[in-house]
Design an enzyme around this catalytic site. Structure first.
Site, PDB file in Angstrom:
ATOM      1  N   ARG A   1     -27.818  48.365 -51.736  1.00 31.78           N
ATOM      2  CA  ARG A   1     -27.162  49.537 -51.166  1.00 31.78           C
ATOM      3  C   ARG A   1     -27.353  50.699 -52.130  1.00 31.78           C
ATOM      4  NH1 ARG A   1     -27.195  47.785 -46.729  1.00 31.78           N
ATOM      5  NH2 ARG A   1     -25.451  47.342 -45.342  1.00 31.78           N
TER       6      ARG A   1
ATOM      7  N   GLU B   1     -26.781  57.805 -46.972  1.00 36.22           N
ATOM      8  CA  GLU B   1     -27.872  57.835 -45.986  1.00 36.22           C
ATOM      9  C   GLU B   1     -27.419  58.552 -44.732  1.00 36.22           C
ATOM     10  OE1 GLU B   1     -29.374  53.923 -45.151  1.00 36.22           O
ATOM     11  OE2 GLU B   1     -29.566  53.446 -47.280  1.00 36.22           O
TER      12      GLU B   1
ATOM     13  N   HIS C   1     -34.873  52.681 -45.404  1.00 34.10           N
ATOM     14  CA  HIS C   1     -33.998  51.540 -45.065  1.00 34.10           C
ATOM     15  C   HIS C   1     -34.660  50.600 -44.036  1.00 34.10           C
ATOM     16  CE1 HIS C   1     -29.515  50.214 -45.049  1.00 34.10           C
ATOM     17  NE2 HIS C   1     -30.307  49.183 -44.870  1.00 34.10           N
TER      18      HIS C   1
HETATM   19  C1  DGY Z   1     -27.780  45.222 -43.493  1.00 32.96           C
HETATM   20  O1  DGY Z   1     -27.902  44.351 -42.630  1.00 32.96           O
HETATM   21  O2  DGY Z   1     -26.765  45.349 -44.166  1.00 32.96           O
HETATM   22  C2  DGY Z   1     -28.948  46.131 -43.707  1.00 32.96           C
HETATM   23  O3  DGY Z   1     -28.780  46.997 -44.726  1.00 32.96           O
HETATM   24  C3  DGY Z   1     -29.297  46.834 -42.416  1.00 32.96           C
HETATM   25  O4  DGY Z   1     -30.171  45.997 -41.808  1.00 32.96           O
END
Ligand code: DGY
Length: 318
Positions: free
Chosen positions: A238, A267, A285
């Site tokens: 993240r 984001e 992402h």
């Molecule tokens: C998640 O699943 O947490 C990803 O970051 C998005 O696919």
């Protein structure tokens, strides 16, 4: 009567087809993050919400949801966008989609490691701008992976899958995790209970931990200072794990040789400092963005919803 399901984003065709057949569904006409007031309006008389990390499901929103809502299912493994304790207090189940996106996300981590180490962005740019004048012995020299050490912060499913893919490249694995893995899962990886003890020993850092108050801005100026001169950083966890100002300063000075980033704090806004840096390999992402994985995430989210709506518990409840 079919249960009423509110879906915040457009989903792969196969997932939407199942939604249409099993639910009285509200799907957005136009794809985009759903504002909270719209979600709340649609949620009146809904039985379930299918959300994504682009919506903030905070306490105020959860408290305002009608009693009809039994489950909030997120189409993601990460759940830092949902206030779990508010949902628990209100008796609303929350589920996520672990496991099914492990391989896809680990593949992107490897792409970032390779892209950052071998200067993929600069090479691509040179080709597309017709700036390549031919092979030279000194052109775009990157860092080789074989013989280097990869440090993984967060050795859950995805961290382990990154390690498994990195070993055949000749990388030695170190990791830091709240709990040490069993020897079978460790596969010879070196454990550091304290991540700060790992940082001076590695050439590449892969961030695979979830966002939490403990991991917020984990990679800050102080910790970058503990890393080897010219180390490489990749992030598929993240964005909030990284203090952008600190990483950008280190990329500018060469303290950190290169970074590969797939996730960003706030984001889709990306710190503008990254965009001018040639030693950044940036992706939007894409961790779980494969046809197979997004289908599987959708099916898992719907299984969770159906389980709760039929009086059971979500198999992937939080
Ligand atoms: C998640 O699943 O947490 C990803 O970051 C998005 O696919």
């Amino acid at each position: 009567m079919k249960p009423r399901l509110i879906v915040t984003r457009r989903l792969p065709e196969s997932v939407e087809a199942r939604i249409q057949s099993e639910f009285d569904a509200v799907l957005p006409a136009i794809d985009g993050p759903m504002p909270q007031d719209e979600l709340l309006k649609l949620a009146q008389n809904a039985d379930a919400l299918l959300v994504t990390p682009t919506e903030r499901i905070d306490k105020a929103l959860i408290d305002a949801l009608p009693a009809s809502v039994k489950i909030i299912a997120t189409f993601s493994v990460g759940y830092d966008h949902i206030d779990l304790s508010a949902a628990r207090n209100k008796g609303i189940a929350v589920s996520h989609t672990p496991g099914v996106l492990t391989d896809a996300t680990a593949e992107i981590a490897l792409l970032l490691i390779l892209g950052a180490s071998r200067r993929a962005y600069e090479g691509e740019k040179m080709m597309r701008e017709n700036a390549w004048t031919g092979w030279t012995p000194t052109q775009l020299l990157g860092r080789q992976l074989s013989g280097k050490t990869l440090g993984i912060l967060g050795m859950g499913r995805i961290g382990q899958a990154v390690a498994a893919r990195a070993r055949p490249f000749g990388l030695t694995i170190h990791y830091s995790n709240r709990k040490r893995l069993t020897a079978e899962l460790e596969q010879g990886a070196v454990y550091h209970q304290d991540p700060e003890a790992m940082l001076p020993q590695i050439d590449i850092l892969s961030l695979n931990a979830p966002a939490s108050p403990e991991t917020h801005h984990f990679l800050n100026e102080k910790r970058i200072g503990l890393m080897k001169q010219g180390a490489i950083v990749v992030n598929t966890g993240r964005g909030a794990l990284v203090d952008d100002e600190a990483l950008i300063a280190a990329l500018k000075s060469g303290r950190i040789a290169a970074a590969g980033l797939d996730v960003y704090e706030n984001e889709p806004r990306v710190h503008p400092g990254y965009k001018d840096l040639p030693n950044c390999f940036l992706l939007p992402h894409l961790g779980s963005a494969t046809l197979e994985t997004r289908h599987a995430m959708g099916m898992m989210a719907l299984d969770n919803i159906q389980a709760v709506l039929s009086g059971g518990t979500a198999p992937n409840g939080l």
